[in-house]
Design a protein around this motif. Structure first.
Motif, PDB file in Angstrom:
ATOM      1  N   ARG A  44       0.844  -1.188   0.000  1.00  0.00           N
ATOM      2  CA  ARG A  44       0.000   0.000   0.000  1.00  0.00           C
ATOM      3  C   ARG A  44       0.885   1.245   0.000  1.00  0.00           C
ATOM      4  O   ARG A  44       1.901   1.297   0.692  1.00  0.00           O
ATOM      5  CB  ARG A  44      -0.924   0.018   1.214  1.00  0.00           C
ATOM      6  N   LEU A  45       0.470   2.228  -0.786  1.00  0.00           N
ATOM      7  CA  LEU A  45       1.145   3.526  -0.814  1.00  0.00           C
ATOM      8  C   LEU A  45       0.525   4.413   0.252  1.00  0.00           C
ATOM      9  O   LEU A  45      -0.693   4.587   0.292  1.00  0.00           O
ATOM     10  CB  LEU A  45       0.979   4.162  -2.193  1.00  0.00           C
ATOM     11  N   GLN A  46       1.383   4.982   1.109  1.00  0.00           N
ATOM     12  CA  GLN A  46       0.893   5.884   2.155  1.00  0.00           C
ATOM     13  C   GLN A  46       1.520   7.262   1.989  1.00  0.00           C
ATOM     14  O   GLN A  46       2.698   7.388   1.666  1.00  0.00           O
ATOM     15  CB  GLN A  46       1.225   5.355   3.552  1.00  0.00           C
ATOM     16  N   VAL A  47       0.704   8.292   2.222  1.00  0.00           N
ATOM     17  CA  VAL A  47       1.149   9.682   2.200  1.00  0.00           C
ATOM     18  C   VAL A  47       0.884  10.282   3.571  1.00  0.00           C
ATOM     19  O   VAL A  47      -0.239  10.181   4.084  1.00  0.00           O
ATOM     20  CB  VAL A  47       0.395  10.496   1.136  1.00  0.00           C
ATOM     21  N   THR A  48       1.902  10.898   4.174  1.00  0.00           N
ATOM     22  CA  THR A  48       1.705  11.583   5.451  1.00  0.00           C
ATOM     23  C   THR A  48       1.959  13.071   5.269  1.00  0.00           C
ATOM     24  O   THR A  48       2.772  13.492   4.441  1.00  0.00           O
ATOM     25  CB  THR A  48       2.636  11.040   6.548  1.00  0.00           C
ATOM     26  N   VAL A  49       1.258  13.872   6.054  1.00  0.00           N
ATOM     27  CA  VAL A  49       1.387  15.325   6.061  1.00  0.00           C
ATOM     28  C   VAL A  49       1.667  15.748   7.490  1.00  0.00           C
ATOM     29  O   VAL A  49       0.912  15.376   8.406  1.00  0.00           O
ATOM     30  CB  VAL A  49       0.102  16.007   5.551  1.00  0.00           C
ATOM     31  N   ALA A  50       2.746  16.503   7.701  1.00  0.00           N
ATOM     32  CA  ALA A  50       3.118  16.862   9.065  1.00  0.00           C
ATOM     33  C   ALA A  50       4.128  18.004   9.045  1.00  0.00           C
ATOM     34  O   ALA A  50       4.547  18.483   7.980  1.00  0.00           O
ATOM     35  CB  ALA A  50       3.700  15.655   9.791  1.00  0.00           C
ATOM     36  N   THR A  51       4.537  18.423  10.220  1.00  0.00           N
ATOM     37  CA  THR A  51       5.644  19.356  10.376  1.00  0.00           C
ATOM     38  C   THR A  51       6.930  18.671   9.913  1.00  0.00           C
ATOM     39  O   THR A  51       7.140  17.498  10.201  1.00  0.00           O
ATOM     40  CB  THR A  51       5.776  19.769  11.850  1.00  0.00           C
ATOM     41  N   PRO A  52       7.811  19.350   9.174  1.00  0.00           N
ATOM     42  CA  PRO A  52       9.035  18.706   8.688  1.00  0.00           C
ATOM     43  C   PRO A  52       9.876  18.107   9.810  1.00  0.00           C
ATOM     44  O   PRO A  52      10.043  18.702  10.874  1.00  0.00           O
ATOM     45  CB  PRO A  52       9.775  19.844   7.988  1.00  0.00           C
ATOM     46  N   GLY A  53      10.406  16.921   9.521  1.00  0.00           N
ATOM     47  CA  GLY A  53      11.297  16.259  10.466  1.00  0.00           C
ATOM     48  C   GLY A  53      10.931  14.801  10.662  1.00  0.00           C
ATOM     49  O   GLY A  53       9.972  14.284  10.081  1.00  0.00           O
ATOM     50  N   ARG A  54      11.783  14.097  11.427  1.00  0.00           N
ATOM     51  CA  ARG A  54      11.646  12.686  11.792  1.00  0.00           C
ATOM     52  C   ARG A  54      11.963  11.727  10.646  1.00  0.00           C
ATOM     53  O   ARG A  54      12.271  10.570  10.912  1.00  0.00           O
ATOM     54  CB  ARG A  54      10.249  12.370  12.361  1.00  0.00           C
ATOM     55  N   ASN A  55      11.891  12.187   9.411  1.00  0.00           N
ATOM     56  CA  ASN A  55      12.063  11.306   8.258  1.00  0.00           C
ATOM     57  C   ASN A  55      13.421  11.473   7.587  1.00  0.00           C
ATOM     58  O   ASN A  55      13.578  11.137   6.415  1.00  0.00           O
ATOM     59  CB  ASN A  55      10.952  11.570   7.236  1.00  0.00           C
ATOM     60  N   HIS A  56      14.413  11.963   8.336  1.00  0.00           N
ATOM     61  CA  HIS A  56      15.719  12.253   7.768  1.00  0.00           C
ATOM     62  C   HIS A  56      16.800  11.838   8.758  1.00  0.00           C
ATOM     63  O   HIS A  56      16.576  11.814   9.968  1.00  0.00           O
ATOM     64  CB  HIS A  56      15.848  13.746   7.445  1.00  0.00           C
ATOM     65  N   GLY A  57      17.979  11.546   8.206  1.00  0.00           N
ATOM     66  CA  GLY A  57      19.083  11.161   9.056  1.00  0.00           C
ATOM     67  C   GLY A  57      19.830  12.355   9.602  1.00  0.00           C
ATOM     68  O   GLY A  57      19.874  12.591  10.810  1.00  0.00           O
ATOM     69  N   THR A  58      20.416  13.161   8.726  1.00  0.00           N
ATOM     70  CA  THR A  58      21.240  14.281   9.175  1.00  0.00           C
ATOM     71  C   THR A  58      20.584  15.636   8.964  1.00  0.00           C
ATOM     72  O   THR A  58      21.067  16.637   9.478  1.00  0.00           O
ATOM     73  CB  THR A  58      22.604  14.283   8.446  1.00  0.00           C
ATOM     74  N   TRP A  59      19.514  15.697   8.181  1.00  0.00           N
ATOM     75  CA  TRP A  59      18.841  16.980   7.986  1.00  0.00           C
ATOM     76  C   TRP A  59      17.894  17.242   9.145  1.00  0.00           C
ATOM     77  O   TRP A  59      17.096  16.382   9.531  1.00  0.00           O
ATOM     78  CB  TRP A  59      18.040  16.988   6.683  1.00  0.00           C
ATOM     79  N   LYS A  60      17.991  18.447   9.706  1.00  0.00           N
ATOM     80  CA  LYS A  60      17.064  18.919  10.730  1.00  0.00           C
ATOM     81  C   LYS A  60      16.466  20.238  10.224  1.00  0.00           C
ATOM     82  O   LYS A  60      17.040  20.890   9.350  1.00  0.00           O
ATOM     83  CB  LYS A  60      17.783  19.144  12.058  1.00  0.00           C
ATOM     84  N   PHE A  61      15.334  20.639  10.785  1.00  0.00           N
ATOM     85  CA  PHE A  61      14.619  21.773  10.220  1.00  0.00           C
ATOM     86  C   PHE A  61      14.223  22.774  11.294  1.00  0.00           C
ATOM     87  O   PHE A  61      13.695  22.404  12.344  1.00  0.00           O
ATOM     88  CB  PHE A  61      13.363  21.297   9.474  1.00  0.00           C
ATOM     89  N   GLU A  62      14.497  24.030  11.010  1.00  0.00           N
ATOM     90  CA  GLU A  62      14.119  25.116  11.901  1.00  0.00           C
ATOM     91  C   GLU A  62      12.601  25.281  11.858  1.00  0.00           C
ATOM     92  O   GLU A  62      12.005  25.335  10.780  1.00  0.00           O
ATOM     93  CB  GLU A  62      14.809  26.392  11.429  1.00  0.00           C
ATOM     94  N   SER A  63      11.987  25.350  13.024  1.00  0.00           N
ATOM     95  CA  SER A  63      10.531  25.514  13.097  1.00  0.00           C
ATOM     96  C   SER A  63      10.169  26.969  13.335  1.00  0.00           C
ATOM     97  O   SER A  63      10.941  27.719  13.941  1.00  0.00           O
ATOM     98  CB  SER A  63       9.957  24.661  14.235  1.00  0.00           C
ATOM     99  N   PRO A  64       9.000  27.394  12.871  1.00  0.00           N
ATOM    100  CA  PRO A  64       8.545  28.751  13.192  1.00  0.00           C
ATOM    101  C   PRO A  64       8.404  28.921  14.695  1.00  0.00           C
ATOM    102  O   PRO A  64       8.106  27.975  15.433  1.00  0.00           O
ATOM    103  CB  PRO A  64       7.183  28.842  12.492  1.00  0.00           C
ATOM    104  N   ASP A  65       8.623  30.139  15.141  1.00  0.00           N
ATOM    105  CA  ASP A  65       8.460  30.462  16.560  1.00  0.00           C
ATOM    106  C   ASP A  65       7.032  30.940  16.782  1.00  0.00           C
ATOM    107  O   ASP A  65       6.672  32.050  16.404  1.00  0.00           O
ATOM    108  CB  ASP A  65       9.469  31.540  16.961  1.00  0.00           C
ATOM    109  N   TYR A  66       6.246  30.077  17.393  1.00  0.00           N
ATOM    110  CA  TYR A  66       4.852  30.412  17.676  1.00  0.00           C
ATOM    111  C   TYR A  66       4.649  30.868  19.117  1.00  0.00           C
ATOM    112  O   TYR A  66       3.513  30.916  19.599  1.00  0.00           O
ATOM    113  CB  TYR A  66       3.957  29.207  17.393  1.00  0.00           C
TER     114      TYR A  66
END
Length: 784
Positions: free
Chosen positions: A707-729
């Motif tokens: 089955r093909l699955q698509v997820t939508v979320a805040t960037p992250g968790r799906n990478h080894g060395t890449w991390k992502f700056e989040s907006p400051d809320y």
């Protein structure tokens, strides 16, 4: 120390007394002047001052007589001009340079510049000078009279002498800067006394370090090539000031090629270039300058656009890219590479003198972090725009899931329009896989045919030696070179062998690396396919979001929405486990975490009735409603297997303020943005807005029953060395809605390739290189 000064306030500082007297805002010529006691060395989009007084204010004045920037000379009386703001700046360079420029340009090529000390009356001024452009090459005589020696290395990689200084030296480039080089010759017992085919490896790492050649040079020397390791300006023992992929580095590479080509030990007088990662990327920049003596380039594991590498989807990469830039800043500092201290202690006065100018290095990580929008001058370093200028044969390889440089290189594979012939190899995998059995045989064949200009013939004992060496590097036994594909060609059949080589399809894709070797994770592929165009011919298919987390062939007739909450921890979370990032381990230690409840959405198909092979780029179109103006979104594809495991396939992400599509550069499958400040627009709060999020290119088989699955979320968790700056809320966790059905038919759009000879059965979990797997757990979407 730094001062940010609007032009109209400059007279008040006393730096421009004549202007203050005139009471005007615009700079005017100051005449008469006295000859400068300092010296100016102009280069490619740069100019460097030496011989000034410590702290002396040095102002760059353009051909119109307009002051552009003032630098206070460092303790050695030096100042380096490379970037200009849209306001007049005064910078103290004595403690290094932290540029506050977020709008501006590099130093434009052209004549009529002067450097002036405007605090004196009359001003002290340099003679007018011209700043060079990247294609302003000197007369060819500049490349003569620069002899380079070398050290022979045996087939085991051991040098023939303990005194490696015979191979170490310097090349002088067009602006007088000297670059440190290390030359290694192949084993004369096996490969004769020369001349030898020669390749250059060029980067800001320790490429000219006498001890320990880089991997590409080590392999090439074993295979009978002379190698030249070159440190970029401002790194190692090289002179000049370091920058990140600036045009001066491109032009330096041109000069290096031309100097090396004139060495008597270079076969045919035409060297090639090799290297992975940094030394792979640099080849593309050098190649676009079209050195006349360059034979070919063979870059591995490269990036595409440097700005987008730092800001993928317009979101700051505070993982690998931030770390890499910080390391470059540290290593480009005086004494930043320990081997230079050894050289200096041994009496290398040139290397010692070059360390002085390190005070002029810019602190690039914070500087580039300030460019949240794409600056116009970044186009001069954008490889997708530059690679059409490459006019030599090209061999390029890369992994869709490269944990360091990422997958965006694939977007420029069809843009090498000037290369007479090119060979591209792509695969699921990891950053070092360019030197794995997946690639290394074809890489060597390419060099033999295009640099050595001979029929590829692997010496039997080299082939035998390769197995243990590859096993040692990749942690798996049973690896080796491919079988000889040129056995039918005799020694005199070079022209026919070259014709065979050039007739092969440009694009080669290897599937399911890690699942074909003697152990899970071995860099060997289960099957492959080739094409003569890219992206390959394909049909397209939409998969629509639906109620209950369904992913459907047709959009639901009724509309609805699901909602998820921003995940503040996602961006800083990677998928490596407690052992961390093990670069060469056949299987990574994986802790691929899930988003907490209600912090992601997932849509999954029913089990597929037939195999589904996806090759190329795609996109997700989300009908999105935001509670805040600044939203970061990541869309991820996974393969849910019948055995209950889930494999990570590919992701795409976007800061939704950059949602405007650049129609001029986009097509049915590729979605491009300008990422400019003019095109940026915060999300309208509470409104439904369609947004296309590009999904990076990949090649993957979703087999029948999966089955093909698509997820939508805040960037992250799906990478080894890449991390992502989040907006400051400010501690808030905004809730986002994604629509489905009817007029809000969110979907993913993918290219489907038919008719490939797919290997039977699903690869085991774990196994696929670069693709984590885990037990599948269904996500329950929250109704919006």
């Amino acid at each position: 120390m730094l001062r940010h000064v609007p032009r109209r306030l400059v007279p008040l500082l006393g730096l421009y007394p004549a202007l203050a007297a005139c009471g005007v805002d615009e700079p005017v010529e100051q005449d008469p002047t006295t000859p400068a006691r300092f010296q100016v060395r102009p280069g490619v989009e740069i100019a460097t001052v030496s011989g000034a007084q410590a702290g002396q204010p040095l102002t760059l004045v353009d051909a119109r007589g307009e002051p552009r920037i003032t630098l206070l000379a460092d303790s050695w009386g030096q100042a380096h001009f490379s970037y200009l703001g849209d306001e007049l700046l005064t910078l103290d360079t004595s403690q290094g340079i932290k540029l506050p420029i977020t709008r501006g340009t590099t130093l434009p090529p052209g004549g009529g510049y002067t450097i002036r000390d405007l605090t004196q009356s009359p001003p002290e001024a340099s003679p007018p000078f011209a700043v060079l452009g990247v294609h302003d090459a000197p007369d060819t005589s500049a490349y003569e009279g620069q002899p380079l020696g070398g050290v022979h290395y045996g087939f085991t990689g051991v040098p023939s002498t303990e005194d490696l200084s015979e191979g170490f030296g310097y090349i002088t480039v067009r602006d007088g800067v000297k670059l440190s080089v290390m030359v290694r010759f192949p084993d004369p017992v096996l490969w004769g006394s020369g001349p030898w085919p020669t390749v250059i490896e060029y980067s800001g790492y320790g490429t000219s370090r006498p001890e320990g050649p880089d991997p590409g040079s080590r392999i090439a020397t074993l295979l009978g090539y002379a190698t030249v390791g070159v440190n970029m300006r401002g790194t190692g023992c090289s002179g000049g000031v370091f920058d990140v992929f600036n045009p001066a580095q491109h032009a330096d590479g041109y000069d290096v090629v031309e100097v090396v080509a004139r060495q008597p030990w270079v076969l045919h007088g035409k060297p090639g270039m090799i290297g992975l990662s940094y030394s792979g990327i640099s080849q593309l920049f050098v190649g676009r300058t079209a050195p006349p003596s360059l034979a070919a380039i063979a870059p591995l594991s490269v990036i595409a656009d440097p700005w987008q590498m730092q800001w993928p989807g317009g979101i700051y990469n505070e993982g690998f890219t931030k770390q890499w830039l910080s390391e470059r800043d540290a290593q480009a500092a005086s004494g930043g590479q320990s081997w230079t201290d050894v050289r200096i202690a041994g009496g290398d006065t040139v290397c010692e003198e070059h360390q002085r100018l390190r005070q002029q290095n810019i602190d690039f990580e914070p500087f580039l972090h300030g460019f949240q929008y794409y600056p116009p001058s970044a186009a001069d370093r954008s490889l997708p725009l530059l690679v059409p200028e490459i006019v030599v044969p090209v061999f390029l390889a890369g992994a869709w899931q490269d944990e360091q440089t990422g997958p965006l290189f694939a977007g420029m594979l069809d843009r090498f329009t000037g290369a007479p012939h090119a060979h591209f190899t792509m695969y699921n995998g990891r950053h070092p896989d360019g030197y794995s059995p997946l690639v290394i045989t074809r890489w060597w064949e390419f060099l033999e045919l295009n640099v050595a200009q001979r029929v590829p013939r692997m010496l039997p004992f080299i082939r035998a030696l390769a197995g243990p060496e590859l096993a040692k590097e990749f942690g798996v036994s049973g690896l080796g070179f491919e079988d000889d594909r040129y056995a039918e060609f005799g020694e005199g059949d070079y022209a026919r062998a070259l014709e065979f080589h050039r007739a092969e399809p440009r694009y080669r894709v290897l599937f399911e690396s890690g699942a074909a070797g003697p152990a899970p994770g071995a860099p060997m592929a289960r099957f492959e396919a080739t094409w003569s165009e890219w992206p390959p011919p394909a049909s397209t298919r939409s998969f629509y979001f639906g109620p209950g987390g369904g992913l459907l062939a047709d959009p639901p007739s009724a509309s609805g929405a699901d909602a998820y909450v921003h995940d503040p921890d996602s961006g800083s979370t990677g998928f490596f486990g407690p052992r961390g990032y093990e670069l060469m381990a056949p299987l990574w230690d994986i802790d691929w975490t899930r988003h907490p409840a209600e912090r992601s959405l997932a849509y999954v198909t029913e089990p597929l009735a037939e195999d589904l092979t996806v090759v190329g780029p795609g996109w997700a179109e989300l009908y999105f409603q935001a509670e805040v103006g600044d939203v970061h979104v990541e869309v991820t594809l996974t393969d849910v297997r019948p055995d209950g495991n889930e494999y990570l396939v590919q992701s795409g992400r976007l800061r939704l303020g950059h949602r405007k599509v650049d129609d001029a550069r986009s097509d049915d499958l590729r979605v491009e943005r300008t990422f400019s400040e003019d095109d940026f627009s915060p999300m309208p709060i509470g409104e439904w807005v369609p947004v296309k999020i590009p999904i990076a290119q990949f090649a993957h088989v979703f087999r029948a029953g999966s089955r093909l699955q698509v997820t939508v979320a805040t960037p992250g968790r799906n990478h080894g060395t890449w991390k992502f700056e989040s907006p400051d809320y400010g501690g808030a966790t905004p809730r986002h809605r994604v629509g489905w059905g009817a007029s809000r038919a969110s979907r993913v759009y993918l290219p489907i390739v038919e008719g490939l000879p797919i290997a039977p059965g699903n690869p085991e979990c774990p196994g696929l290189r670069g693709q984590p797997c885990r037990p599948y757990v269904a996500t329950a979407n929250s109704s919006g």
